[in-house]
Design a protein around this motif. Structure first.
Motif, short mmCIF file in Angstrom:
data_model
loop_
_atom_site.label_atom_id
_atom_site.label_comp_id
_atom_site.label_asym_id
_atom_site.label_seq_id
_atom_site.Cartn_x
_atom_site.Cartn_y
_atom_site.Cartn_z
N LEU A 73 2.22 -5.13 -11.18
CA LEU A 73 2.82 -3.89 -10.69
C LEU A 73 1.76 -2.83 -10.41
O LEU A 73 1.81 -2.13 -9.40
CB LEU A 73 3.84 -3.35 -11.70
N SER A 74 0.80 -2.72 -11.30
CA SER A 74 -0.28 -1.75 -11.13
C SER A 74 -1.07 -2.04 -9.86
O SER A 74 -1.36 -1.13 -9.07
CB SER A 74 -1.20 -1.76 -12.35
N PHE A 75 -1.41 -3.30 -9.63
CA PHE A 75 -2.18 -3.65 -8.43
C PHE A 75 -1.37 -3.46 -7.16
O PHE A 75 -1.89 -2.98 -6.15
CB PHE A 75 -2.73 -5.07 -8.53
N TYR A 76 -0.08 -3.81 -7.19
CA TYR A 76 0.76 -3.59 -6.01
C TYR A 76 0.88 -2.10 -5.71
O TYR A 76 0.85 -1.69 -4.55
CB TYR A 76 2.15 -4.19 -6.20
N ASN A 77 1.00 -1.29 -6.74
CA ASN A 77 1.09 0.16 -6.53
C ASN A 77 -0.22 0.71 -5.95
O ASN A 77 -0.20 1.59 -5.08
CB ASN A 77 1.46 0.88 -7.82
N GLN A 78 -1.35 0.20 -6.43
CA GLN A 78 -2.63 0.63 -5.87
C GLN A 78 -2.72 0.23 -4.39
O GLN A 78 -3.15 1.03 -3.55
CB GLN A 78 -3.79 0.01 -6.65
N SER A 79 -2.31 -0.99 -4.10
CA SER A 79 -2.33 -1.46 -2.72
C SER A 79 -1.43 -0.58 -1.85
O SER A 79 -1.80 -0.20 -0.73
CB SER A 79 -1.87 -2.92 -2.65
N PHE A 80 -0.25 -0.25 -2.37
CA PHE A 80 0.67 0.62 -1.63
C PHE A 80 -0.01 1.96 -1.33
O PHE A 80 0.03 2.45 -0.20
CB PHE A 80 1.95 0.84 -2.44
N ASN A 81 -0.62 2.56 -2.33
CA ASN A 81 -1.24 3.87 -2.15
C ASN A 81 -2.39 3.83 -1.14
O ASN A 81 -2.51 4.72 -0.29
CB ASN A 81 -1.71 4.44 -3.48
N TYR A 82 -3.22 2.81 -1.21
CA TYR A 82 -4.32 2.68 -0.24
C TYR A 82 -3.76 2.46 1.17
O TYR A 82 -4.24 3.06 2.13
CB TYR A 82 -5.27 1.55 -0.61
N SER A 83 -2.75 1.60 1.28
CA SER A 83 -2.15 1.33 2.59
C SER A 83 -1.52 2.58 3.17
O SER A 83 -1.65 2.86 4.37
CB SER A 83 -1.10 0.22 2.47
N LYS A 84 -0.85 3.34 2.31
CA LYS A 84 -0.23 4.59 2.75
C LYS A 84 -1.30 5.56 3.25
O LYS A 84 -1.13 6.19 4.30
CB LYS A 84 0.57 5.19 1.60
N GLU A 85 -2.39 5.65 2.52
CA GLU A 85 -3.49 6.54 2.92
C GLU A 85 -4.06 6.14 4.28
O GLU A 85 -4.46 7.00 5.08
CB GLU A 85 -4.58 6.52 1.85
N LEU A 86 -4.07 4.84 4.55
CA LEU A 86 -4.58 4.33 5.83
C LEU A 86 -3.55 4.43 6.95
O LEU A 86 -3.89 4.20 8.12
CB LEU A 86 -5.00 2.87 5.68
N GLY A 87 -2.30 4.70 6.60
CA GLY A 87 -1.23 4.69 7.59
C GLY A 87 -0.80 3.29 7.96
O GLY A 87 -0.20 3.05 9.00
N ASP A 88 -1.09 2.34 7.09
CA ASP A 88 -0.75 0.94 7.30
C ASP A 88 0.60 0.67 6.64
O ASP A 88 0.68 0.18 5.51
CB ASP A 88 -1.84 0.05 6.71
#
Length: 105
Positions: A73-88
């Motif tokens: 869950l922690s890694f998926y949330n980190q991935s979500f946040n990075y993707s959101k920051e990239l607009g992906d």
């Protein structure tokens, strides 16, 4: 120009490592994949958010296989946040979908 060439090289290297990690994962060597992914993640600074997001997503998948759901869950949330920051938004949605799957089980 040299900084740009170096950054391109590092980006390509991180993509190569992510592909190699996928092969380890497909061979069901989850502990090895976990260790390798952690090392690759250490190489990703904030200039390489795309790769950082992908590695965190992969670590989430690896943790699911290792039955480490909280860590996944922690890694998926980190991935979500990075993707959101990239607009992906596609990869952001994939990360959230996997969070939902964990909570659904």
């Amino acid at each position: 120009i040299q900084d740009s060439i170096l950054e391109d090289y590092i980006e390509e290297y991180l993509d190569y490592e992510r592909n190699r990690l996928s092969l380890i994962f497909m061979n069901k060597e989850y502990e090895k994949a976990y260790d390798e992914a952690q090392e690759i993640l250490k190489l990703c600074d904030d200039r390489y958010l795309k790769q950082k997001s992908a590695i965190c997503y992969s670590l989430g998948n690896i943790c699911v296989k290792l039955l480490k759901e909280e860590e996944a869950l922690s890694f998926y949330n980190q991935s979500f946040n990075y993707s959101k920051e990239l607009g992906d938004w596609s990869n952001a949605a994939n990360a959230l979908n996997n969070v939902g799957i964990i909570y659904g089980d």
